[in-house]
Enzyme design. Structure first.
Site, PDB file in Angstrom:
ATOM      1  N   CYS A 331       0.825  -1.212   0.000  1.00  0.00           N
ATOM      2  CA  CYS A 331       0.000   0.000   0.000  1.00  0.00           C
ATOM      3  C   CYS A 331       0.864   1.270   0.000  1.00  0.00           C
ATOM      4  CB  CYS A 331      -0.995  -0.060   1.158  1.00  0.00           C
ATOM      5  SG  CYS A 331      -2.394   1.017   0.858  1.00  0.00           S
ATOM      6  N   HIS A 439      -3.597  -5.302   1.772  1.00  0.00           N
ATOM      7  CA  HIS A 439      -3.176  -5.595   3.147  1.00  0.00           C
ATOM      8  C   HIS A 439      -3.601  -7.029   3.468  1.00  0.00           C
ATOM      9  CE1 HIS A 439      -2.077  -1.507   4.245  1.00  0.00           C
ATOM     10  NE2 HIS A 439      -3.171  -1.088   3.656  1.00  0.00           N
TER      11      HIS A 439
HETATM   12  N1  GLN Z   1      -3.140   1.983   3.851  1.00  0.00           N
HETATM   13  C1  GLN Z   1      -2.192   2.661   3.222  1.00  0.00           C
HETATM   14  O1  GLN Z   1      -1.032   2.304   3.264  1.00  0.00           O
HETATM   15  C2  GLN Z   1      -2.616   3.953   2.559  1.00  0.00           C
HETATM   16  C3  GLN Z   1      -1.606   4.489   1.608  1.00  0.00           C
HETATM   17  C4  GLN Z   1      -1.832   5.947   1.261  1.00  0.00           C
HETATM   18  N2  GLN Z   1      -1.761   6.758   2.421  1.00  0.00           N
HETATM   19  C5  GLN Z   1      -3.160   6.121   0.552  1.00  0.00           C
HETATM   20  O2  GLN Z   1      -4.114   6.530   1.184  1.00  0.00           O
HETATM   21  O3  GLN Z   1      -3.244   5.855  -0.600  1.00  0.00           O
END
Ligand code: GLN
Length: 491
Positions: A331, A439
């Site tokens: 992510c 995730h």
């Molecule tokens: N859950 C995350 O790692 C989010 C990644 C990043 N902050 C986004 O919103 O795209």
């Protein structure tokens, strides 16, 4: 079988006193008896969230409690989720969806509106379930936050429910915590406290008895249970990261402990794996050699990318690749592996562009809409299934995506309708770098094995994190039986 309390709230004398696990334990005990029980936490502050069946997002702790109750996670179980993106600001999630970004002062004003959302969810759950086990947040003794409180006594007073106060004896000061907390409450609030739970006790119980007698005489309230310190639990931590790993294996995995790390429970299966030695590398710590480096998710990709650069990670990653090591980005970590992260609207902080690590040929743009979904699919690099969930605002594009990490089905509930697999994530041409928006990729035992093999650990012994979690929930439930009996005897 019924439970004599329609709503029972667990509040703690401190953060991390054991509220989350106690609620999970009670949910499991009641579910075992056939009581229709549901967990509830009015307001949660955590960067570790879970995707719900109704396509929203709630705190991870409530997802664990839902599992204990035998229910799929639902947004009503945690109507307000605050995801801090800086020390003073947070993304405010209401009924599972982003409502706004607010600083602490504005949120304080907003709490009156938030309470309406909390009570709506609570009413819906009341209509569907026979017992609601509610978790407070932090401690009710934070008198500076009492005005408009929706998380602790403010909620208990609004719905008029009894409260059990839990305190952690392992950290010391347990009697002062309990007496002091009661002292900070108003008379009506204090009257709601029906008794105490002393958590994480180890040692000789006969030496504790004098203290318990004193506490009961002093407060006029009973100690309902003394719960033991349980070793080796595999449970989702709500927010705090537990870095201790019981057994250390030979396969070294390192993860930078980003200041805004999100969904750190992604690493629970690796931490539990006997062949793996997983280490979080904190600020200022030297970066050791490893077999696999994983860049985790982040609530503030550009901010954490700057942190990585300051901490010398770009050199460490390049050295690691020269030695033939593998890299996985999840992510926010996936976004960092690209060439740039563009935040034109200032969604995660000040608007602007940050140069990425340049290890994957892709760019990312932050967009106002949040992607929230549970997915299932297959690994692109091995014959193995994978499960996971997406929680992000960013959208990535570029040549690297033509060599995907996974093939996924759109969303779990639409599988029956759509059989078209969608390419997800990216791998470098030499297959040493893998990035994904998913995730939870290590939670499915087949995916865990395939990802470890991809990373260089062939034939790893199988590990089923969900089964370990179920077993841990059963253990805490068994240990909590004396509390259930004490609660029933009170009525
Ligand atoms: N859950 C995350 O790692 C989010 C990644 C990043 N902050 C986004 O919103 O795209």
């Amino acid at each position: 079988m019924t439970f004599p309390y329609k709503t029972l709230m667990i509040q703690g004398t401190t953060s991390d006193a054991g509220k989350t696990t106690l609620v999970a334990a009670l949910c499991r005990l009641l579910a075992r008896r056939g009581v229709k029980v549901v967990p509830f936490k009015p307001q949660n502050m955590a960067l570790n969230s879970a995707v719900t069946v109704d396509g929203g997002e709630i705190g991870r702790g409530q997802a664990l409690q839902a599992m204990a109750a035998g229910l799929p996670p639902h947004t009503d179980m945690n109507p307000i989720l605050l995801k801090p993106s800086s020390d003073i600001g947070a993304q405010v999630i209401v009924h599972g969806h982003v409502r706004a970004d607010m600083n602490a002062r504005d949120y304080h004003q907003y709490k009156t509106t938030a309470m309406t959302a909390v009570l709506e969810s609570y009413q819906r759950l009341s209509a569907q379930y026979d017992a609601i086990i509610v978790e407070g947040a932090g401690s009710p003794a934070e008198i500076n936050l009492r005005d408009r409180d929706i998380a602790n006594m403010g909620f208990a007073e609004a719905v008029d429910c009894p409260v059990v106060l839990i305190a952690d004896i392992d950290r010391g000061g347990v009697f002062a915590h309990i007496v002091g907390t009661l002292d900070c409450l108003s008379d009506t609030e204090r009257a709601r406290v029906i008794g105490f739970v002393i958590n994480r006790f180890r040692g000789d119980i006969s030496l504790l008895q004098g203290g318990l007698d004193w506490l009961e005489a002093r407060t006029g309230k009973p100690v309902l249970a003394v719960l033991p310190y349980l070793h080796g639990l595999s449970l989702d931590a709500e927010d705090a990261i537990q870095s201790a790993q019981a057994t250390k294996g030979k396969f070294k995995v390192i993860v930078p402990l980003l200041p805004r790390i999100s969904n750190h429970t992604d690493f629970d299966a690796l931490r539990a794996h006997p062949a793996v030695d997983l280490q979080f590398i904190a600020f200022g710590q030297p970066i050791p050699a490893a077999d696999l480096i994983i860049l985790p998710g982040s609530k503030n990709t550009r901010g954490d990318l700057a942190w990585l650069k300051e901490q010398g990670w770009p050199d460490a990653l390049n050295r690691h690749l020269r030695y033939g090591g593998k890299i996985i980005g999840i992510c926010g970590g996936f976004q960092m592996l690209g060439k740039s992260v563009i935040d034109a609207h200032g969604i995660e902080g000040v608007a602007g562009v940050t140069e990425g690590l340049g290890l994957l040929d892709l760019d990312t743009q932050m967009a106002p809409d949040k992607h929230l979904k549970q997915v299932t699919g297959r690994c692109a690099f091995a014959d193995a299934s994978v499960d996971g969930y997406e929680i992000h605002m960013g959208i990535s594009y570029g040549a690297a995506l033509s060599k995907p990490a996974f093939f996924i089905q759109q969303a779990i509930e639409t599988i029956a309708l759509e059989s078209n697999a969608i390419a997800e994530g990216a791998r470098s041409a030499d297959d040493h770098i893998l990035g994904t928006y998913l995730h939870g990729i290590f939670d499915n035992p087949a995916a865990l094995r395939a990802l470890l093999a991809w990373s260089g650990l062939a034939n790893a012994v199988p590990l089923d994190l969900m089964a370990l979690r179920e077993a841990s929930i059963d253990r805490i439930a068994d240990a909590t039986l004396p509390l259930l009996q004490a609660l029933e005897n009170l009525r």
